[in-house]
Write a protein that holds these residues in place. Sequence first.
Motif, PDB file in Angstrom:
ATOM      1  N   VAL A   1      -4.265  -9.798   9.441  1.00  0.00           N
ATOM      2  CA  VAL A   1      -2.971  -9.445   8.853  1.00  0.00           C
ATOM      3  C   VAL A   1      -1.895 -10.133   9.694  1.00  0.00           C
ATOM      4  CG1 VAL A   1      -1.371  -7.516   8.664  1.00  0.00           C
ATOM      5  CG2 VAL A   1      -3.731  -7.253   7.887  1.00  0.00           C
ATOM      6  N   ASP A   2      -0.946 -10.803   9.039  1.00  0.00           N
ATOM      7  CA  ASP A   2       0.081 -11.520   9.804  1.00  0.00           C
ATOM      8  C   ASP A   2       1.359 -10.728  10.008  1.00  0.00           C
ATOM      9  OD1 ASP A   2      -1.453 -13.766  10.200  1.00  0.00           O
ATOM     10  OD2 ASP A   2      -0.856 -14.670   8.307  1.00  0.00           O
ATOM     11  N   VAL A   3       1.940 -10.234   8.922  1.00  0.00           N
ATOM     12  CA  VAL A   3       3.210  -9.507   9.020  1.00  0.00           C
ATOM     13  C   VAL A   3       2.984  -8.101   8.502  1.00  0.00           C
ATOM     14  CG1 VAL A   3       5.649  -9.473   8.326  1.00  0.00           C
ATOM     15  CG2 VAL A   3       4.475 -11.658   8.590  1.00  0.00           C
ATOM     16  N   VAL A   4       3.608  -7.125   9.137  1.00  0.00           N
ATOM     17  CA  VAL A   4       3.495  -5.726   8.694  1.00  0.00           C
ATOM     18  C   VAL A   4       4.887  -5.122   8.644  1.00  0.00           C
ATOM     19  CG1 VAL A   4       2.522  -3.456   9.211  1.00  0.00           C
ATOM     20  CG2 VAL A   4       1.342  -5.506  10.003  1.00  0.00           C
ATOM     21  N   THR A   5       5.215  -4.439   7.557  1.00  0.00           N
ATOM     22  CA  THR A   5       6.442  -3.636   7.554  1.00  0.00           C
ATOM     23  C   THR A   5       6.105  -2.286   6.941  1.00  0.00           C
ATOM     24  OG1 THR A   5       7.187  -4.336   5.386  1.00  0.00           O
ATOM     25  CG2 THR A   5       7.945  -5.660   7.239  1.00  0.00           C
ATOM     26  N   THR A   6       6.851  -1.267   7.332  1.00  0.00           N
ATOM     27  CA  THR A   6       6.580   0.049   6.756  1.00  0.00           C
ATOM     28  C   THR A   6       7.877   0.693   6.286  1.00  0.00           C
ATOM     29  OG1 THR A   6       6.936   1.327   8.754  1.00  0.00           O
ATOM     30  CG2 THR A   6       4.725   0.442   8.429  1.00  0.00           C
ATOM     31  N   SER A   7       7.731   1.609   5.328  1.00  0.00           N
ATOM     32  CA  SER A   7       8.863   2.457   4.945  1.00  0.00           C
ATOM     33  C   SER A   7       8.302   3.870   4.865  1.00  0.00           C
ATOM     34  CB  SER A   7       9.415   2.029   3.595  1.00  0.00           C
ATOM     35  OG  SER A   7       8.566   2.489   2.576  1.00  0.00           O
ATOM     36  N   GLU A   8       9.103   4.777   4.369  1.00  0.00           N
ATOM     37  CA  GLU A   8       8.678   6.168   4.277  1.00  0.00           C
ATOM     38  C   GLU A   8       7.354   6.303   3.516  1.00  0.00           C
ATOM     39  OE1 GLU A   8       9.998   8.778   5.646  1.00  0.00           O
ATOM     40  OE2 GLU A   8       8.824  10.306   4.613  1.00  0.00           O
ATOM     41  N   VAL A   9       7.242   5.566   2.413  1.00  0.00           N
ATOM     42  CA  VAL A   9       6.070   5.787   1.562  1.00  0.00           C
ATOM     43  C   VAL A   9       5.134   4.594   1.431  1.00  0.00           C
ATOM     44  CG1 VAL A   9       7.121   7.586   0.140  1.00  0.00           C
ATOM     45  CG2 VAL A   9       7.426   5.175  -0.473  1.00  0.00           C
ATOM     46  N   SER A  10       5.495   3.489   2.047  1.00  0.00           N
ATOM     47  CA  SER A  10       4.610   2.348   1.833  1.00  0.00           C
ATOM     48  C   SER A  10       4.496   1.464   3.056  1.00  0.00           C
ATOM     49  CB  SER A  10       5.101   1.517   0.634  1.00  0.00           C
ATOM     50  OG  SER A  10       6.310   0.906   0.976  1.00  0.00           O
ATOM     51  N   VAL A  11       3.427   0.707   3.048  1.00  0.00           N
ATOM     52  CA  VAL A  11       3.187  -0.292   4.085  1.00  0.00           C
ATOM     53  C   VAL A  11       2.973  -1.609   3.350  1.00  0.00           C
ATOM     54  CG1 VAL A  11       1.649  -1.035   5.947  1.00  0.00           C
ATOM     55  CG2 VAL A  11       2.034   1.405   5.558  1.00  0.00           C
ATOM     56  N   SER A  12       3.607  -2.666   3.813  1.00  0.00           N
ATOM     57  CA  SER A  12       3.341  -3.983   3.234  1.00  0.00           C
ATOM     58  C   SER A  12       2.774  -4.878   4.320  1.00  0.00           C
ATOM     59  CB  SER A  12       4.626  -4.613   2.683  1.00  0.00           C
ATOM     60  OG  SER A  12       5.164  -3.798   1.673  1.00  0.00           O
TER      61      SER A  12
ATOM     62  N   ILE B   1       0.872  -1.177   0.000  1.00  0.00           N
ATOM     63  CA  ILE B   1       0.000   0.000   0.000  1.00  0.00           C
ATOM     64  C   ILE B   1       0.906   1.222   0.000  1.00  0.00           C
ATOM     65  CG2 ILE B   1      -1.831   1.200   1.258  1.00  0.00           C
ATOM     66  CD1 ILE B   1      -1.789  -1.982   2.578  1.00  0.00           C
ATOM     67  N   THR B   2       0.764   2.052  -1.021  1.00  0.00           N
ATOM     68  CA  THR B   2       1.674   3.183  -1.171  1.00  0.00           C
ATOM     69  C   THR B   2       0.884   4.478  -1.215  1.00  0.00           C
ATOM     70  OG1 THR B   2       3.026   1.750  -2.521  1.00  0.00           O
ATOM     71  CG2 THR B   2       3.563   4.082  -2.577  1.00  0.00           C
ATOM     72  N   SER B   3       1.385   5.457  -0.520  1.00  0.00           N
ATOM     73  CA  SER B   3       0.756   6.768  -0.582  1.00  0.00           C
ATOM     74  C   SER B   3       1.838   7.801  -0.379  1.00  0.00           C
ATOM     75  CB  SER B   3      -0.298   6.912   0.498  1.00  0.00           C
ATOM     76  OG  SER B   3      -0.681   8.261   0.562  1.00  0.00           O
ATOM     77  N   THR B   4       2.180   8.504  -1.423  1.00  0.00           N
ATOM     78  CA  THR B   4       3.261   9.475  -1.287  1.00  0.00           C
ATOM     79  C   THR B   4       2.813  10.674  -0.472  1.00  0.00           C
ATOM     80  OG1 THR B   4       2.551  10.179  -3.456  1.00  0.00           O
ATOM     81  CG2 THR B   4       4.624   8.957  -3.335  1.00  0.00           C
ATOM     82  N   ARG B   5       1.524  10.957  -0.498  1.00  0.00           N
ATOM     83  CA  ARG B   5       1.068  12.190   0.151  1.00  0.00           C
ATOM     84  C   ARG B   5       0.870  12.047   1.651  1.00  0.00           C
ATOM     85  NH1 ARG B   5      -3.874  13.807  -0.917  1.00  0.00           N
ATOM     86  NH2 ARG B   5      -4.365  11.860  -1.972  1.00  0.00           N
ATOM     87  N   MET B   6       0.223  10.934   2.069  1.00  0.00           N
ATOM     88  CA  MET B   6      -0.239  10.975   3.452  1.00  0.00           C
ATOM     89  C   MET B   6       0.186   9.818   4.343  1.00  0.00           C
ATOM     90  SD  MET B   6      -4.207  10.989   2.408  1.00  0.00           S
ATOM     91  CE  MET B   6      -4.836   9.758   3.518  1.00  0.00           C
ATOM     92  N   LEU B   7       1.171   9.064   3.908  1.00  0.00           N
ATOM     93  CA  LEU B   7       1.490   7.891   4.703  1.00  0.00           C
ATOM     94  C   LEU B   7       1.733   8.241   6.161  1.00  0.00           C
ATOM     95  CD1 LEU B   7       1.951   4.832   4.667  1.00  0.00           C
ATOM     96  CD2 LEU B   7       4.368   5.358   4.665  1.00  0.00           C
ATOM     97  N   MET B   8       2.576   9.209   6.377  1.00  0.00           N
ATOM     98  CA  MET B   8       2.918   9.506   7.761  1.00  0.00           C
ATOM     99  C   MET B   8       1.948  10.491   8.404  1.00  0.00           C
ATOM    100  SD  MET B   8       4.924   7.388   8.569  1.00  0.00           S
ATOM    101  CE  MET B   8       5.840   6.146   7.686  1.00  0.00           C
ATOM    102  N   ALA B   9       0.943  10.901   7.644  1.00  0.00           N
ATOM    103  CA  ALA B   9      -0.084  11.755   8.248  1.00  0.00           C
ATOM    104  C   ALA B   9      -0.822  10.913   9.282  1.00  0.00           C
ATOM    105  CB  ALA B   9      -1.048  12.245   7.188  1.00  0.00           C
TER     106      ALA B   9
ATOM    107  N   LEU C   1      10.153  -9.241   2.651  1.00  0.00           N
ATOM    108  CA  LEU C   1       9.998  -8.460   3.878  1.00  0.00           C
ATOM    109  C   LEU C   1      10.748  -9.171   4.991  1.00  0.00           C
ATOM    110  CD1 LEU C   1       6.073  -8.137   3.979  1.00  0.00           C
ATOM    111  CD2 LEU C   1       7.641  -6.567   2.847  1.00  0.00           C
ATOM    112  N   VAL C   2      11.255  -8.379   5.929  1.00  0.00           N
ATOM    113  CA  VAL C   2      11.884  -8.964   7.118  1.00  0.00           C
ATOM    114  C   VAL C   2      11.361  -8.167   8.310  1.00  0.00           C
ATOM    115  CG1 VAL C   2      14.047  -9.409   8.336  1.00  0.00           C
ATOM    116  CG2 VAL C   2      13.985  -9.514   5.839  1.00  0.00           C
ATOM    117  N   SER C   3      10.994  -8.851   9.393  1.00  0.00           N
ATOM    118  CA  SER C   3      10.578  -8.065  10.552  1.00  0.00           C
ATOM    119  C   SER C   3      10.875  -8.789  11.848  1.00  0.00           C
ATOM    120  CB  SER C   3       9.096  -7.702  10.458  1.00  0.00           C
ATOM    121  OG  SER C   3       8.310  -8.697  11.052  1.00  0.00           O
ATOM    122  N   GLN C   4      11.020  -7.974  12.867  1.00  0.00           N
ATOM    123  CA  GLN C   4      11.178  -8.524  14.211  1.00  0.00           C
ATOM    124  C   GLN C   4      10.326  -7.656  15.121  1.00  0.00           C
ATOM    125  OE1 GLN C   4      15.133  -8.366  16.053  1.00  0.00           O
ATOM    126  NE2 GLN C   4      14.643 -10.337  16.969  1.00  0.00           N
ATOM    127  N   ALA C   5       9.367  -8.271  15.780  1.00  0.00           N
ATOM    128  CA  ALA C   5       8.416  -7.477  16.571  1.00  0.00           C
ATOM    129  C   ALA C   5       8.967  -7.218  17.962  1.00  0.00           C
ATOM    130  CB  ALA C   5       7.078  -8.198  16.646  1.00  0.00           C
TER     131      ALA C   5
END
Length: 453
Positions: A349-360, A323-331, A419-423
């Motif tokens: 939802v099982d795994v979640v990762t985020t970056s500046e502009v997207s959430v997977s 899921i990508t949103s350049t305008r409001m992700l961090m809003a 994706l890689v994550s550690q909760a």
Amino acid sequence: MKFGGTSVADPDAIDRLIGIVRQQIRSNPKASRAPVVVVSALAGVTDALVAIAQLAEEGEADRAAAALQALVDRHIAVATAVTTDSRERLVAEVRREFDELIGLVHALAVLREVSPRSRDAVLAAGELVSSRIVAAAFADRSIPSAWIDARAVLITDAEHTAAVPDMPETCARAAARIAPLAAAGKVVVLGGFIGATANGMTSTLGRGGSDYSAAIFGACLDADEIQIWTDVDGMLTADPRIVPQPRLVPQLSFAEASELAYFGAKVLHPSTILPAVAKNIPVRILNSRRPENGGTRITSDGAPAAGQLTAIACKRDVTVIDITSTRMLMAHGFLRRLFEVFERFKTAVDVVTTSEVSVSVTVDDTRRLEAILDNLHNFAEASCEREMAIICAVGENLRADPTLFGRAVTALDRIPLRLVSQAASRRNITFVLRDADVPHAMTRLHEQFFQRS
Ligand code: ADP
Ligand code: ASP
Ligand code: MG
């Protein structure tokens, strides 16, 4: 004491089961109550019932009837083989149960429609008959026993095919109906996996749910231990169908066992640990073909081998949604909106990762995927990728030893990781990768952590 499908598959397996329960009684002569036995359907029966429901949905009445007849024959043969005095009554009961099912399946085939509620009624037959057979076998070997219809005790909500137990009501009924018999020295036998709604409709806890039933009854009755008797020596360091020669994990914590079960260790239904945690009851996984082995003991603190991971598991065929949103992700409010979509469509939802502009995120249940994507498109770009998998490396030691993370990543160095994550619990590391890479990745990880001298 819960016995899975292979542990009640045929007359020999039922003999072994009886030997194991007898031994349990003998080794605790001072016990104030008899063990409670929860059984699955005979091996393969639930799958056969799923196929029969499918045939009914397709209007294939004759093929459904033929498949049912094969099940009748198999159950009557087993019932006949394991009983003597009770034989006639048992065979009549088994026939009556199947006659009802034959009528139901015929009606469904005429309508060509199988609702979740009807599906539960079809699937429940497996445990209803297997538990009657096992109860009669105990009685004919002079072990005082009583069969109880699990639907009179395990009360659930109406979320058919994945029902959630009403613990206060179930515990009240267990206290009234099971406890007095157990205290009188009778081995109470119940079918796992099945229950009923408050208004008496048959429900099921989801595939593999007999483990969960056993934990529910165990918690309600304040059992000393919840034993899961199956066809492997216990929790293994990896799925033996994927990694050759995994090792036994002798002890693990409730939290580790939950993570492993949730991420694919089929030996335990993912909800099994919840009731055990609530009452702090140890869970043991044991092999019904090798009862003398110690199996795996699951307790609140576990006892991780120093410096090691505990085990690895994988959940296959999941879907990644980006899921990508350049305008409001961090809003503020964006993540709430995003997760509300998954909530609205009841998709976990099982795994979640985020970056500046997207959430997977990853999802397992794709029944409402189109609707989810449509809704996400109202405020973001969204796309999905199927045929992915989650590998989960679990261990209490991950918290104390930060080098384990690096070793895991190194072991997977040539495998594309999505994706890689550690909760926050830092009890697991989760990798999302292509499903096709799972066997290789699991083997590499297993070599790295469990096969070194
Ligand atoms: P039951 O019918 O007794 O409930 P299941 O088939 O549901 O048995 O679960 C046991 C199976 O789980 C094993 O035969 C094994 O193939 C599989 N399995 C997957 N992962 C693991 C693991 N980490 N440890 C042990 N068994 C596992
Ligand atoms: N018989 C059910 C199934 O196959 C429940 C169980 O075995 O745990 O899913
Ligand atoms: Mg199982």
